[in-house]
Design a protein around this motif. Structure first.
Motif, PDB file in Angstrom:
ATOM      1  N   LEU A   5       0.860  -1.189   0.000  1.00 56.84           N
ATOM      2  CA  LEU A   5       0.000   0.000   0.000  1.00 56.84           C
ATOM      3  C   LEU A   5       0.895   1.239   0.000  1.00 56.84           C
ATOM      4  CD1 LEU A   5      -2.297  -1.307   2.845  1.00 56.84           C
ATOM      5  CD2 LEU A   5      -2.981  -1.099   0.462  1.00 56.84           C
ATOM      6  N   ILE A   6       0.639   2.124  -0.939  1.00 58.53           N
ATOM      7  CA  ILE A   6       1.442   3.351  -1.035  1.00 58.53           C
ATOM      8  C   ILE A   6       0.527   4.501  -1.434  1.00 58.53           C
ATOM      9  CG2 ILE A   6       3.495   4.412  -2.051  1.00 58.53           C
ATOM     10  CD1 ILE A   6       4.318   1.751  -3.173  1.00 58.53           C
ATOM     11  N   ALA A   7       0.782   5.661  -0.872  1.00 55.55           N
ATOM     12  CA  ALA A   7       0.055   6.851  -1.335  1.00 55.55           C
ATOM     13  C   ALA A   7       0.960   8.071  -1.237  1.00 55.55           C
ATOM     14  CB  ALA A   7      -1.193   7.080  -0.493  1.00 55.55           C
ATOM     15  N   HIS A   8       0.896   8.909  -2.247  1.00 59.85           N
ATOM     16  CA  HIS A   8       1.572  10.197  -2.159  1.00 59.85           C
ATOM     17  C   HIS A   8       0.809  11.085  -1.175  1.00 59.85           C
ATOM     18  CE1 HIS A   8       3.699   9.473  -6.229  1.00 59.85           C
ATOM     19  NE2 HIS A   8       4.467   9.159  -5.220  1.00 59.85           N
ATOM     20  N   ASP A   9       1.464  12.141  -0.719  1.00 55.18           N
ATOM     21  CA  ASP A   9       0.907  12.914   0.401  1.00 55.18           C
ATOM     22  C   ASP A   9      -0.528  13.386   0.166  1.00 55.18           C
ATOM     23  OD1 ASP A   9       3.190  12.413   1.740  1.00 55.18           O
ATOM     24  OD2 ASP A   9       4.036  14.440   1.565  1.00 55.18           O
TER      25      ASP A   9
ATOM     26  N   LYS B  71      -2.739  12.098  -1.521  1.00 54.36           N
ATOM     27  CA  LYS B  71      -3.642  10.960  -1.670  1.00 54.36           C
ATOM     28  C   LYS B  71      -3.730  10.122  -0.404  1.00 54.36           C
ATOM     29  CE  LYS B  71      -4.779  10.776  -6.037  1.00 54.36           C
ATOM     30  NZ  LYS B  71      -6.172  10.676  -6.380  1.00 54.36           N
ATOM     31  N   LYS B  72      -2.945  10.481   0.606  1.00 50.31           N
ATOM     32  CA  LYS B  72      -2.941   9.655   1.823  1.00 50.31           C
ATOM     33  C   LYS B  72      -4.310   9.606   2.508  1.00 50.31           C
ATOM     34  CE  LYS B  72       1.960   9.384   3.051  1.00 50.31           C
ATOM     35  NZ  LYS B  72       2.626   9.901   1.869  1.00 50.31           N
ATOM     36  N   PRO B  73      -5.022  10.747   2.611  1.00 45.46           N
ATOM     37  CA  PRO B  73      -6.349  10.668   3.252  1.00 45.46           C
ATOM     38  C   PRO B  73      -7.278   9.696   2.509  1.00 45.46           C
ATOM     39  CG  PRO B  73      -5.657  12.955   3.018  1.00 45.46           C
ATOM     40  CD  PRO B  73      -4.663  12.131   2.262  1.00 45.46           C
TER      41      PRO B  73
ATOM     42  N   ALA C 154       4.186  -1.458   3.226  1.00 39.77           N
ATOM     43  CA  ALA C 154       3.975  -0.079   2.761  1.00 39.77           C
ATOM     44  C   ALA C 154       5.281   0.694   2.779  1.00 39.77           C
ATOM     45  CB  ALA C 154       2.952   0.620   3.656  1.00 39.77           C
ATOM     46  N   THR C 155       5.304   1.769   2.025  1.00 42.13           N
ATOM     47  CA  THR C 155       6.412   2.716   2.165  1.00 42.13           C
ATOM     48  C   THR C 155       6.275   3.415   3.532  1.00 42.13           C
ATOM     49  OG1 THR C 155       5.049   4.211   0.844  1.00 42.13           O
ATOM     50  CG2 THR C 155       6.909   3.170  -0.261  1.00 42.13           C
ATOM     51  N   GLY C 156       7.379   4.036   3.977  1.00 43.17           N
ATOM     52  CA  GLY C 156       7.479   4.527   5.350  1.00 43.17           C
ATOM     53  C   GLY C 156       6.310   5.314   5.917  1.00 43.17           C
ATOM     54  N   THR C 157       6.018   6.455   5.299  1.00 46.80           N
ATOM     55  CA  THR C 157       5.021   7.336   5.905  1.00 46.80           C
ATOM     56  C   THR C 157       3.613   6.765   5.733  1.00 46.80           C
ATOM     57  OG1 THR C 157       6.477   9.069   5.071  1.00 46.80           O
ATOM     58  CG2 THR C 157       4.468   9.795   6.150  1.00 46.80           C
ATOM     59  N   THR C 158       3.368   6.165   4.593  1.00 47.49           N
ATOM     60  CA  THR C 158       2.056   5.543   4.371  1.00 47.49           C
ATOM     61  C   THR C 158       1.819   4.459   5.429  1.00 47.49           C
ATOM     62  OG1 THR C 158       2.317   5.883   1.974  1.00 47.49           O
ATOM     63  CG2 THR C 158       0.626   4.333   2.674  1.00 47.49           C
ATOM     64  N   GLY C 159       2.835   3.623   5.642  1.00 51.59           N
ATOM     65  CA  GLY C 159       2.709   2.536   6.611  1.00 51.59           C
ATOM     66  C   GLY C 159       2.499   3.067   8.015  1.00 51.59           C
TER      67      GLY C 159
ATOM     68  N   GLU D 125      11.452   2.008   3.598  1.00 48.94           N
ATOM     69  CA  GLU D 125      11.848   3.425   3.653  1.00 48.94           C
ATOM     70  C   GLU D 125      10.721   4.282   3.073  1.00 48.94           C
ATOM     71  OE1 GLU D 125      14.411   4.863   4.955  1.00 48.94           O
ATOM     72  OE2 GLU D 125      15.588   3.076   5.417  1.00 48.94           O
ATOM     73  N   SER D 126      10.775   5.551   3.370  1.00 50.86           N
ATOM     74  CA  SER D 126       9.852   6.480   2.733  1.00 50.86           C
ATOM     75  C   SER D 126      10.142   6.505   1.218  1.00 50.86           C
ATOM     76  CB  SER D 126      10.054   7.865   3.350  1.00 50.86           C
ATOM     77  OG  SER D 126       9.146   8.766   2.776  1.00 50.86           O
ATOM     78  N   GLY D 127       9.108   6.788   0.424  1.00 49.50           N
ATOM     79  CA  GLY D 127       9.274   6.786  -1.031  1.00 49.50           C
ATOM     80  C   GLY D 127      10.488   7.569  -1.527  1.00 49.50           C
ATOM     81  N   PRO D 128      10.620   8.854  -1.156  1.00 50.59           N
ATOM     82  CA  PRO D 128      11.746   9.636  -1.675  1.00 50.59           C
ATOM     83  C   PRO D 128      13.102   9.087  -1.253  1.00 50.59           C
ATOM     84  CG  PRO D 128      10.075  11.078  -0.714  1.00 50.59           C
ATOM     85  CD  PRO D 128       9.666   9.679  -0.377  1.00 50.59           C
TER      86      PRO D 128
ATOM     87  N   GLY E 293      11.930   3.853  -0.897  1.00 51.86           N
ATOM     88  CA  GLY E 293      10.873   2.879  -0.565  1.00 51.86           C
ATOM     89  C   GLY E 293      10.206   2.256  -1.786  1.00 51.86           C
ATOM     90  N   ASP E 294       9.994   3.076  -2.829  1.00 48.81           N
ATOM     91  CA  ASP E 294       9.367   2.520  -4.051  1.00 48.81           C
ATOM     92  C   ASP E 294      10.278   1.453  -4.660  1.00 48.81           C
ATOM     93  OD1 ASP E 294       7.089   4.822  -5.017  1.00 48.81           O
ATOM     94  OD2 ASP E 294       8.680   5.482  -3.695  1.00 48.81           O
ATOM     95  N   GLN E 295      11.577   1.719  -4.622  1.00 51.47           N
ATOM     96  CA  GLN E 295      12.528   0.768  -5.198  1.00 51.47           C
ATOM     97  C   GLN E 295      12.567  -0.515  -4.379  1.00 51.47           C
ATOM     98  OE1 GLN E 295      16.070   1.723  -6.982  1.00 51.47           O
ATOM     99  NE2 GLN E 295      15.670   3.871  -7.279  1.00 51.47           N
TER     100      GLN E 295
ATOM    101  N   PRO F  19      10.441  14.442  -6.392  1.00 51.21           N
ATOM    102  CA  PRO F  19      11.876  14.263  -6.681  1.00 51.21           C
ATOM    103  C   PRO F  19      12.188  12.836  -7.112  1.00 51.21           C
ATOM    104  CG  PRO F  19      11.481  14.506  -4.313  1.00 51.21           C
ATOM    105  CD  PRO F  19      10.191  14.815  -4.994  1.00 51.21           C
ATOM    106  N   HIS F  20      11.360  11.874  -6.686  1.00 50.61           N
ATOM    107  CA  HIS F  20      11.645  10.465  -7.006  1.00 50.61           C
ATOM    108  C   HIS F  20      10.700   9.926  -8.089  1.00 50.61           C
ATOM    109  CE1 HIS F  20       8.502  10.596  -4.025  1.00 50.61           C
ATOM    110  NE2 HIS F  20       8.276   9.302  -4.098  1.00 50.61           N
ATOM    111  N   ASP F  21      10.270  10.798  -8.998  1.00 48.78           N
ATOM    112  CA  ASP F  21       9.392  10.350 -10.095  1.00 48.78           C
ATOM    113  C   ASP F  21       9.957   9.156 -10.880  1.00 48.78           C
ATOM    114  OD1 ASP F  21       7.107  11.807  -9.663  1.00 48.78           O
ATOM    115  OD2 ASP F  21       7.701  13.489 -10.948  1.00 48.78           O
TER     116      ASP F  21
HETATM  117  O1  LIG Z   1       6.559   8.716  -2.013  1.00 46.19           O
HETATM  118  C1  LIG Z   1       5.905   7.707  -1.919  1.00 46.19           C
HETATM  119  C2  LIG Z   1       5.653   6.872  -3.088  1.00 46.19           C
HETATM  120  O2  LIG Z   1       6.292   7.313  -4.250  1.00 46.19           O
HETATM  121  C3  LIG Z   1       5.311   7.304  -0.646  1.00 46.19           C
HETATM  122  O3  LIG Z   1       6.238   7.403   0.384  1.00 46.19           O
HETATM  123  P1  LIG Z   1       5.734   7.605   1.867  1.00 46.19           P
HETATM  124  O4  LIG Z   1       4.765   6.502   2.161  1.00 46.19           O
HETATM  125  O5  LIG Z   1       6.948   7.500   2.740  1.00 46.19           O
HETATM  126  O6  LIG Z   1       5.084   8.946   1.908  1.00 46.19           O
END
Ligand SMILES: O=C(CO)COP(=O)(O)O
Length: 166
Positions: free
Chosen positions: A29-33, A35-37, A57-62, A77-80, A83-85, A110-112
């Motif tokens: 499960l992952i969401a950008h900021d 989209k988190k809500p 999940a990635t860090g902050t989402t988890g 790890e957080s996505g940036p 975490g995505d990798q 930054p991590h597109d």
């Molecule tokens: O940036 C993300 C996915 O690309 C998500 O990372 P976080 O869950 O740490 O916010």
């Protein structure tokens, strides 16, 4: 490590490789900021189903999913920060078989390149992939969620071998 169980397919037709998914799915499960809500609300609505599976999940989402919903989530790890990798690598290794990724279509990140790589790898390995809430609703309400399922992959190995021969 290879997760591919066998190659199937009739002669002259496209051969496939098969990867088995158990009843208990390993769901990332992952969401950008922005989209988190949306993801937290979706996960709350589907909490009973989600708790029958293994969640990653990635860090902050988890962190949000654990804190706000009390779900048990393995965090990367957080996505940036990569975490995505990490999630992409786990998909390749066969440790993740389902991805819900609410990425933000209105914000650059930054991590597109990592986001793009993760979406690509999910397609390569033919895992169910929901990038918005409607897709996630359809996927999670599928009867296949509680069944074993064989993912079919194009026989990439033969395809790669052919590339090197020519
Ligand atoms: O940036 C993300 C996915 O690309 C998500 O990372 P976080 O869950 O740490 O916010």
């Amino acid at each position: 490590m290879s997760v591919i169980k066998e190659v199937i397919g009739k002669e002259n037709l496209m051969p496939y490789q098969k990867i088995s998914m158990g009843k208990r799915k390993k769901i990332a499960l992952i969401a950008h900021d922005n989209k988190k809500p949306d993801l937290v609300e979706w996960a709350d609505f589907n909490k009973d189903i989600l708790s029958q599976h293994s969640l990653l999940a990635t860090g902050t989402t988890g962190e949000m999913l654990s804190r706000e919903l009390g779900l048990e989530v393995t965090r990367f790890e957080s996505g940036p920060l990569g975490g995505d990798q990490q999630i992409g690598a786990r998909i390749t290794e066969g440790f993740i078989d389902f991805l819900v990724f609410f990425w933000d279509p209105l914000e650059p990140h930054p991590h597109d390149p990592d986001v793009k790589a993760l979406l690509r790898i999910a397609v390569v390995w033919n895992i169910p992939l929901a990038c918005n809430r409607a897709s996630a609703d359809f996927m999670i309400s599928s009867p296949l969620m509680s069944e074993e399922y064989d993912r079919l992959l194009i026989d990439y190995k033969s395809r790669m071998e052919k590339r090197y021969i020519t």
